[in-house]
Design a protein around this motif. Structure first.
Motif, PDB file in Angstrom:
ATOM      1  N   SER A 131      61.356  40.054  94.835  1.00 47.29           N
ATOM      2  CA  SER A 131      60.975  38.691  94.471  1.00 47.29           C
ATOM      3  C   SER A 131      60.340  38.533  93.093  1.00 47.29           C
ATOM      4  CB  SER A 131      60.037  38.115  95.540  1.00 47.29           C
ATOM      5  OG  SER A 131      60.687  38.033  96.772  1.00 47.29           O
ATOM      6  N   PRO A 132      59.439  39.415  92.658  1.00 51.51           N
ATOM      7  CA  PRO A 132      58.772  39.159  91.370  1.00 51.51           C
ATOM      8  C   PRO A 132      59.634  39.418  90.144  1.00 51.51           C
ATOM      9  CG  PRO A 132      57.508  40.666  92.759  1.00 51.51           C
ATOM     10  CD  PRO A 132      58.890  40.599  93.316  1.00 51.51           C
ATOM     11  N   TYR A 133      60.831  39.930  90.333  1.00 48.65           N
ATOM     12  CA  TYR A 133      61.618  40.417  89.211  1.00 48.65           C
ATOM     13  C   TYR A 133      62.685  39.432  88.742  1.00 48.65           C
ATOM     14  CZ  TYR A 133      59.668  44.973  90.370  1.00 48.65           C
ATOM     15  OH  TYR A 133      58.812  46.017  90.614  1.00 48.65           O
ATOM     16  N   ALA A 134      62.768  39.246  87.439  1.00 50.85           N
ATOM     17  CA  ALA A 134      63.957  38.646  86.860  1.00 50.85           C
ATOM     18  C   ALA A 134      65.048  39.718  86.872  1.00 50.85           C
ATOM     19  CB  ALA A 134      63.689  38.181  85.435  1.00 50.85           C
ATOM     20  N   VAL A 135      66.268  39.292  87.128  1.00 50.94           N
ATOM     21  CA  VAL A 135      67.387  40.234  87.235  1.00 50.94           C
ATOM     22  C   VAL A 135      68.483  39.839  86.260  1.00 50.94           C
ATOM     23  CG1 VAL A 135      69.160  41.178  88.751  1.00 50.94           C
ATOM     24  CG2 VAL A 135      66.879  40.676  89.657  1.00 50.94           C
ATOM     25  N   ALA A 136      69.070  40.834  85.637  1.00 56.57           N
ATOM     26  CA  ALA A 136      70.152  40.572  84.699  1.00 56.57           C
ATOM     27  C   ALA A 136      71.266  41.583  84.893  1.00 56.57           C
ATOM     28  CB  ALA A 136      69.644  40.624  83.263  1.00 56.57           C
ATOM     29  N   TRP A 137      72.448  41.163  84.513  1.00 55.84           N
ATOM     30  CA  TRP A 137      73.599  42.065  84.432  1.00 55.84           C
ATOM     31  C   TRP A 137      73.932  42.269  82.954  1.00 55.84           C
ATOM     32  CZ3 TRP A 137      75.768  44.557  88.509  1.00 55.84           C
ATOM     33  CH2 TRP A 137      75.459  44.091  89.795  1.00 55.84           C
ATOM     34  N   PHE A 138      74.088  43.532  82.590  1.00 56.27           N
ATOM     35  CA  PHE A 138      74.539  43.910  81.260  1.00 56.27           C
ATOM     36  C   PHE A 138      75.852  44.656  81.423  1.00 56.27           C
ATOM     37  CE2 PHE A 138      70.843  43.068  78.515  1.00 56.27           C
ATOM     38  CZ  PHE A 138      69.874  42.830  79.460  1.00 56.27           C
ATOM     39  N   ARG A 139      76.572  44.783  80.334  1.00 54.27           N
ATOM     40  CA  ARG A 139      77.793  45.589  80.369  1.00 54.27           C
ATOM     41  C   ARG A 139      77.941  46.342  79.072  1.00 54.27           C
ATOM     42  NH1 ARG A 139      82.436  40.801  80.211  1.00 54.27           N
ATOM     43  NH2 ARG A 139      82.142  40.198  78.012  1.00 54.27           N
ATOM     44  N   GLN A 140      78.624  47.471  79.179  1.00 53.63           N
ATOM     45  CA  GLN A 140      78.895  48.277  77.996  1.00 53.63           C
ATOM     46  C   GLN A 140      80.335  48.753  78.041  1.00 53.63           C
ATOM     47  OE1 GLN A 140      76.219  51.585  77.326  1.00 53.63           O
ATOM     48  NE2 GLN A 140      76.683  51.581  75.145  1.00 53.63           N
TER      49      GLN A 140
END
Length: 123
Positions: free
Chosen positions: A30-39
């Protein structure tokens, strides 16, 4: 501290869809912002999509807007990236990342990373 594990990658033809999942363990998501990255091969890692801890703020890379949708289920400690209309240029290793605090697009701001999942889009 949170551990992240991605799944859902694979090989798909152009125009197809995949749904990536990011499972969190070791701590409440819950406390976390989440992101998707790609390489992609030979390229730098780039921000693809992100969602704030509450889900109220969402951001996307311009080239995926209208095709990708990020979501999260804090009760299940999971985040998702629904990818539709895939293109060969979407081919990359996709990483889930998390940070305590606001959603940002800068990868150095993220403290926790998964191992990545390969997405390959054939033409």
């Amino acid at each position: 501290q949170v551990q992240l594990v991605e799944s859902g990658g694979g090989l798909v033809r152009a125009g197809g869809s995949l749904r990536l999942s990011c499972a969190a363990s070791g701590s409440s998501f819950s406390p976390y912002a989440v992101a998707w990255f790609r390489q992609a091969a030979g390229k730098e890692r780039e921000f693809v999509a992100g969602i704030s801890w509450s889900g109220e703020k969402i951001d996307y890379l311009d080239s995926v807007k209208g095709r990708f949708t990020i979501s999260r289920d804090n009760a299940k400690n999971r985040a998702y990236l629904q990818m539709n209309g895939l293109k060969p240029e979407d081919t990359a290793v996709y990483y889930c990342a998390a940070r305590v605090g606001a959603l940002v697009v800068v990868q150095v701001a993220y403290d926790y990373w998964g191992q990545g999942t390969q997405v390959t889009v054939s033409s």
